[in-house]
Design an enzyme around this catalytic site. Structure first.
Site, PDB file in Angstrom:
ATOM      1  N   CYS A 178       0.815  -1.226   0.000  1.00 55.75           N
ATOM      2  CA  CYS A 178       0.000   0.000   0.000  1.00 55.75           C
ATOM      3  C   CYS A 178       0.843   1.269   0.000  1.00 55.75           C
ATOM      4  CB  CYS A 178      -0.918   0.010   1.215  1.00 55.75           C
ATOM      5  SG  CYS A 178      -0.022   0.093   2.769  1.00 55.75           S
ATOM      6  N   ASP A 217       2.296   2.594   2.567  1.00 52.02           N
ATOM      7  CA  ASP A 217       2.298   3.241   3.881  1.00 52.02           C
ATOM      8  C   ASP A 217       3.571   2.898   4.640  1.00 52.02           C
ATOM      9  OD1 ASP A 217      -0.122   4.322   3.337  1.00 52.02           O
ATOM     10  OD2 ASP A 217      -1.273   2.784   4.372  1.00 52.02           O
ATOM     11  N   CYS A 227      -2.818   3.359   7.711  1.00 49.78           N
ATOM     12  CA  CYS A 227      -4.269   3.386   7.862  1.00 49.78           C
ATOM     13  C   CYS A 227      -4.692   3.070   9.301  1.00 49.78           C
ATOM     14  CB  CYS A 227      -4.874   2.355   6.923  1.00 49.78           C
ATOM     15  SG  CYS A 227      -4.467   0.696   7.469  1.00 49.78           S
ATOM     16  N   CYS A 269      -1.448  -4.766   6.953  1.00 48.27           N
ATOM     17  CA  CYS A 269      -1.193  -3.623   7.845  1.00 48.27           C
ATOM     18  C   CYS A 269      -0.551  -4.107   9.149  1.00 48.27           C
ATOM     19  CB  CYS A 269      -2.483  -2.876   8.154  1.00 48.27           C
ATOM     20  SG  CYS A 269      -3.546  -2.640   6.729  1.00 48.27           S
TER      21      CYS A 269
HETATM   22 FE1  FES Z   1      -1.423   0.633   4.332  1.00 50.12          FE
HETATM   23 FE2  FES Z   1      -3.019  -0.380   6.139  1.00 50.12          FE
HETATM   24  S1  FES Z   1      -3.501   0.065   4.064  1.00 50.12           S
HETATM   25  S2  FES Z   1      -0.947   0.093   6.350  1.00 50.12           S
END
Ligand code: FES
Length: 213
Positions: free
Chosen positions: A36, A38, A62, A106
């Site tokens: 993702c 992140d 997230c 995540c």
């Molecule tokens: Fe990226 Fe949860 S969608 S850490």
């Protein structure tokens, strides 16, 4: 469609434990999720007996990443670094009372952050040895690579057919359909995780396909 989280996840998201920065930490790590994009940062304060005296996180991810980082840091606090290394993403999901499978990565990111910070500590204290690189170590990392549509790791799904390690070169053979839409993502995630291991100079990932062999 909105993702439904259970009340414990929402509680940890709204009131996360151990969020913030440790000034002058003994170890730290910033890791990102190829799934993702992140990121999460983990900071450690290590006391006598290699015990994690304090741990904090900053999440650039997230809601479920914040919730899992909150629970993972709770789980790690007061443990020795060896014990903390053993905490699995599945344990974090279990402690949270479950997560939607599309959000498993995540929690993997939170665990990756913890492990990377512990490795940083071992590196700084001269205890991360190159000769520790082995097929078992590689397999251990691959347990943290999730096949997105199933929410299950690629080792448990029997998609890893072979792991070879020779003089810093890691060869991994996979078993996916050639046109699997998630194959590139999985390969990228494997590269990212394996390149973090001590002593890795080269990574070769080959998809053997599925079928009659
Ligand atoms: Fe990226 Fe949860 S969608 S850490």
């Amino acid at each position: 469609m909105a993702i439904k989280y259970n009340p414990k996840v929402i509680e940890h998201f709204k009131n996360p434990h151990n969020q913030g920065v440790i000034e002058n930490p003994d170890a730290e790590a910033l890791v990102g999720s190829p799934a993702c994009g992140d990121q999460i940062a983990i900071y450690l304060k290590i006391g006598p007996g290699d015990v994690i005296e304090d741990i904090k996180f900053e999440s650039f991810g997230c809601a479920s990443n914040i919730a899992t980082a909150s629970i993972v840091t709770d789980l790690a606090k007061g443990k020795s670094i060896e014990e903390a290394m053993e905490i699995k993403w599945t344990k974090a999901v279990e402690e949270l009372g479950g997560l939607p499978p599309v959000k498993y990565h995540c929690s993997v990111l939170a665990i990756d952050g913890l492990r990377a910070a512990i490795r940083d500590y071992l590196r700084k204290t001269g205890r991360l040895k190159e000769e520790e690189l082995s097929p078992d170590l590689v397999r251990e990392e691959l347990y943290h690579v999730i096949y997105p549509p199933r929410g299950v790791d690629i080792v448990s799904l029997k998609r890893v057919k072979y792991i070879g390690v020779e003089e810093g070169k890691v060869r991994i053979e996979l078993s996916f359909e050639e046109d699997d839409p998630y194959l590139n993502e999985v390969v990228q995630e494997i590269r990212e995780k394996i390149s973090e291991l001590p002593g890795v100079h080269d990574i070769e990932i080959v998809n053997q396909g599925v079928g009659e062999h």
